[in-house]
Design an enzyme around this catalytic site. Structure first.
Site, PDB file in Angstrom:
ATOM      1  N   LYS A 116      78.603  42.360 -33.046  1.00 33.88           N
ATOM      2  CA  LYS A 116      78.936  40.861 -33.057  1.00 33.88           C
ATOM      3  C   LYS A 116      78.314  39.994 -33.661  1.00 33.88           C
ATOM      4  CE  LYS A 116      78.539  38.122 -29.408  1.00 33.88           C
ATOM      5  NZ  LYS A 116      78.123  37.106 -28.161  1.00 33.88           N
ATOM      6  N   GLY A 177      75.529  30.630 -22.522  1.00 33.71           N
ATOM      7  CA  GLY A 177      74.195  29.951 -20.624  1.00 33.71           C
ATOM      8  C   GLY A 177      74.607  29.312 -20.014  1.00 33.71           C
ATOM      9  N   ALA A 203      81.131  33.262 -23.396  1.00 32.43           N
ATOM     10  CA  ALA A 203      80.009  32.069 -23.595  1.00 32.43           C
ATOM     11  C   ALA A 203      80.295  31.023 -22.424  1.00 32.43           C
ATOM     12  CB  ALA A 203      79.702  31.517 -24.726  1.00 32.43           C
ATOM     13  N   GLY A 204      79.532  30.784 -21.497  1.00 35.74           N
ATOM     14  CA  GLY A 204      79.849  29.488 -20.795  1.00 35.74           C
ATOM     15  C   GLY A 204      80.242  30.049 -18.893  1.00 35.74           C
ATOM     16  N   ASN A 225      76.881  37.794 -19.881  1.00 33.06           N
ATOM     17  CA  ASN A 225      75.636  37.781 -19.531  1.00 33.06           C
ATOM     18  C   ASN A 225      74.581  36.647 -18.681  1.00 33.06           C
ATOM     19  OD1 ASN A 225      73.708  40.124 -20.586  1.00 33.06           O
ATOM     20  ND2 ASN A 225      72.282  37.855 -21.485  1.00 33.06           N
ATOM     21  N   SER A 226      74.459  35.079 -19.207  1.00 34.88           N
ATOM     22  CA  SER A 226      73.751  34.563 -18.759  1.00 34.88           C
ATOM     23  C   SER A 226      73.891  34.942 -17.100  1.00 34.88           C
ATOM     24  CB  SER A 226      73.647  33.611 -19.189  1.00 34.88           C
ATOM     25  OG  SER A 226      73.164  33.374 -20.249  1.00 34.88           O
TER      26      SER A 226
END
Length: 275
Positions: A116, A177, A203-204, A225-226
């Site tokens: 990645k 995040g 992301a987001g 993830n976050s």
């Protein structure tokens, strides 16, 4: 983890394949920000994911929260996606990608050439550098890597990266995040419509509803993830994200009704009883 009924999920969906490797789950997760390794392990299992991304530099240096991480995951069942997080230039990212490939081999994945690609010089908004990303991608493709580049939702850059030989493009929904959801939905839609390689929204995403929306738009997969790791209950959120990914994919295949500016009766108007 709950799965879709086989009679429903057997709809003519193509396999999710990256660089010749096929996966059952369309959700990828990460390893950072969890309160403990034990919670991370349980969350990965609950999500049903088969690809987990690992920050090469943080594992190599045993950064706080990453001690023992590489050994905490069963790499016989989970495919490692080494990432170049923390790299600010193309040159840094290329060096770290090489380390990541060696790390995967040491952990038993001899044929793993995935990376990645992240080139992020911006410390405040963590937006990826388009020029550095393209430069690094071109070199890594030459070296035999299967490159999954993290990018802003730029349709022209996505096409350049595809032409350079990348195996996916990974446009951000909103900054890493941030939990802002799909702020770049219009551009992501253009990328999906024009891409000949898998599109992974990365992301987001902050809530399962946003994960479902990304999949309804036609994204091939998600990386989250976050939103999982920082949830009050990461394990439950991981399961929710896994189910949302499945629901969004099924909805995309099913085809939603067109939006109208007026009402349409759901009951037929024929055969009514006269009163």
């Amino acid at each position: 983890m709950q799965t879709l009924d086989s009679s429903v999920s057997a709809m003519s969906d193509r396999p999710f394949t990256i660089a010749g490797k096929t996966f059952n789950s369309r959700l990828m997760t990460g390893t950072g920000k969890y309160p403990s390794l034990e919670v991370m392990q349980r969350s990965i299992a609950a999500s049903g994911c088969e690809i987990v991304t690992v920050a090469v530099r943080r594992v190599q240096t045993q950064a706080p929260g990453h001690e023992g991480l590489a050994e905490a995951i069963d790499w016989g069942k989970i495919w490692m996606l080494p990432n170049t997080a923390g790299c600010q230039t193309a040159e840094e990212a290329i060096r770290v990608a090489r380390l990541g490939r060696e790390m995967a081999k040491l952990l038993g994945q001899e044929d793993n050439n995935f990376v990645k690609l992240e080139v992020i010089p911006d410390p405040k908004y963590l937006l990826p550098d388009p020029i550095g990303t393209l430069q690094a991608a071109e070199q890594l493709v030459k070296e035999g890597f299967a490159v999954l580049p993290y990018i802003n939702a730029d349709p022209l850059l996505a096409k350049h990266l595809e032409e350079a030989g990348c195996v996916t493009v990974m446009p951000l929904g909103s900054p890493i995040g941030s939990g802002q959801g799909l702020r770049n939905a219009a551009n992501i839609q253009i990328i999906i419509e024009n891409s000949g390689i898998p599109v992974v929204v990365d992301a987001g995403i902050g809530a399962p509803s946003e994960a479902t929306l990304a999949m309804e738009m036609g994204a091939d997969a998600l990386l989250i993830n976050s939103a999982i790791a920082l949830a009050k209950n990461p394990v439950a959120m991981a399961q929710a994200m896994g189910l949302a990914t499945q629901a969004g994919r099924l909805a995309h295949l099913s085809g939603r009704i067109p939006a109208k500016a007026y009402a349409t009766a759901s009951s037929p108007l024929t055969g009514l009883i006269n009163v």
